[in-house]
Design a protein around this motif. Structure first.
Motif, PDB file in Angstrom:
ATOM      1  N   LEU A   1      -0.029  -7.420   7.095  1.00 32.87           N
ATOM      2  CA  LEU A   1       0.185  -6.092   6.534  1.00 32.87           C
ATOM      3  C   LEU A   1       1.549  -5.998   5.857  1.00 32.87           C
ATOM      4  O   LEU A   1       1.694  -5.375   4.806  1.00 32.87           O
TER       5      LEU A   1
ATOM      6  N   GLU B   1       0.032   1.402  10.806  1.00 32.66           N
ATOM      7  CA  GLU B   1       0.464   1.496   9.416  1.00 32.66           C
ATOM      8  C   GLU B   1       1.878   2.041   9.336  1.00 32.66           C
ATOM      9  O   GLU B   1       2.682   1.605   8.496  1.00 32.66           O
TER      10      GLU B   1
ATOM     11  N   THR C   1       2.533  -4.932   1.892  1.00 28.93           N
ATOM     12  CA  THR C   1       3.173  -3.628   1.741  1.00 28.93           C
ATOM     13  C   THR C   1       4.171  -3.681   0.591  1.00 28.93           C
ATOM     14  O   THR C   1       4.792  -4.714   0.348  1.00 28.93           O
TER      15      THR C   1
ATOM     16  N   ARG D   1      -6.585  -1.761   6.000  1.00 24.56           N
ATOM     17  CA  ARG D   1      -6.110  -1.331   4.680  1.00 24.56           C
ATOM     18  C   ARG D   1      -7.050  -0.296   4.072  1.00 24.56           C
ATOM     19  O   ARG D   1      -6.635   0.503   3.232  1.00 24.56           O
TER      20      ARG D   1
ATOM     21  N   LEU E   1      -0.552   8.285   6.121  1.00 24.71           N
ATOM     22  CA  LEU E   1      -1.043   7.087   6.791  1.00 24.71           C
ATOM     23  C   LEU E   1      -2.100   7.477   7.815  1.00 24.71           C
ATOM     24  O   LEU E   1      -2.172   8.625   8.249  1.00 24.71           O
TER      25      LEU E   1
END
Length: 230
Positions: free
Chosen positions: A140, A206, A144, A98, A201
């Motif tokens: 993740l 990601e 998000t 992150r 990104l």
């Protein structure tokens, strides 16, 4: 011929760092810069030596590796950071991703794998240990933004970039994407770099996370022909 990849190792364990630097230095396409043992030295060498990839230990003496990662990314946004750590907790890996890391390797991995991951990172790829990839993706996805917000950036992609992204969601590597879409590996690399830049990104992981959050799902496997009709 590609330019050599400049690599900076940031690790305060002198014997380990020197051994890794010596081994990686035998790779013809890697240029290993002087080892940095702390944040100050890492930032100074990154500014003067302009590494393409930084291999960063998360457990520097008296310093939090995440803080070093933040400082590197803030001052040198184009540098690709691969974490090399004795830790393997999913929470730590997700935190590093992150904050801009593009890969995570255990210190027990072979130098050959470290070299391969460095090459991948330099070309806007990355690496997460396969045995924890599912857990990392789930974490993740939980962090998000909602689907509608996640879908907006995807509207900026060209149809071909969306095809490449779908292949990434399907778990294909660059060679497999090239074969599926009838493209060269270099063209796939260009499309991947472009879509990552448009989405702001750092890594393919990601991009896959954002795409899945926006509603993209792995393609169903092709149906096997009915044996009675063959």
């Amino acid at each position: 011929m590609r330019s050599p990849i400049r690599v900076l190792i940031v690790d305060d364990h002198a014997l380990f760092a020197e051994a890794l630097a010596a081994r990686l230095g035998r790779e013809p396409d890697l240029v290993i810069l002087p080892v940095a043992e702390d944040r100050r030295r890492a930032l100074a060498l990154t500014a003067t030596e302009r590494p393409h990839v930084v291999v960063l230990d998360m457990m520097l003496a008296g310093e939090n590796g995440l803080d070093v990662l933040d400082a590197l990314r803030k001052r040198h946004a184009d540098v690709r950071v691969v974490v090399l750590s004795a830790m393997s907790e999913v929470e730590a890996i997700v935190a590093a991703l992150r904050r801009g890391a593009v890969g995570w390797l255990s210190k027990t991995e072979s130098a050959d794998l470290v070299a391969r991951v460095i090459r991948s990172a330099a070309r806007r790829g990355g690496w997460i240990p396969p045995d924890i990839m599912g857990d990392v993706l789930r974490r993740l996805l939980d962090e998000t933004p909602e689907a509608d917000a996640a879908a907006k950036p995807l509207a900026e992609l060209t149809p071909r970039e969306r095809e490449v992204l779908q292949c990434m969601v399907d778990g294909l590597n660059r060679a497999e994407i090239a074969e599926r879409l009838g493209l060269s590996a270099n063209t796939v690399r260009t499309h991947t770099q472009n879509l990552l830049a448009k989405l702001d990104l750092h890594s393919a992981l990601e991009a896959i996370t954002l795409a899945m959050r926006a509603g993209m799902k792995p393609s169903p496997p092709p149906e096997s022909p009915d044996p009675l009709t063959r």
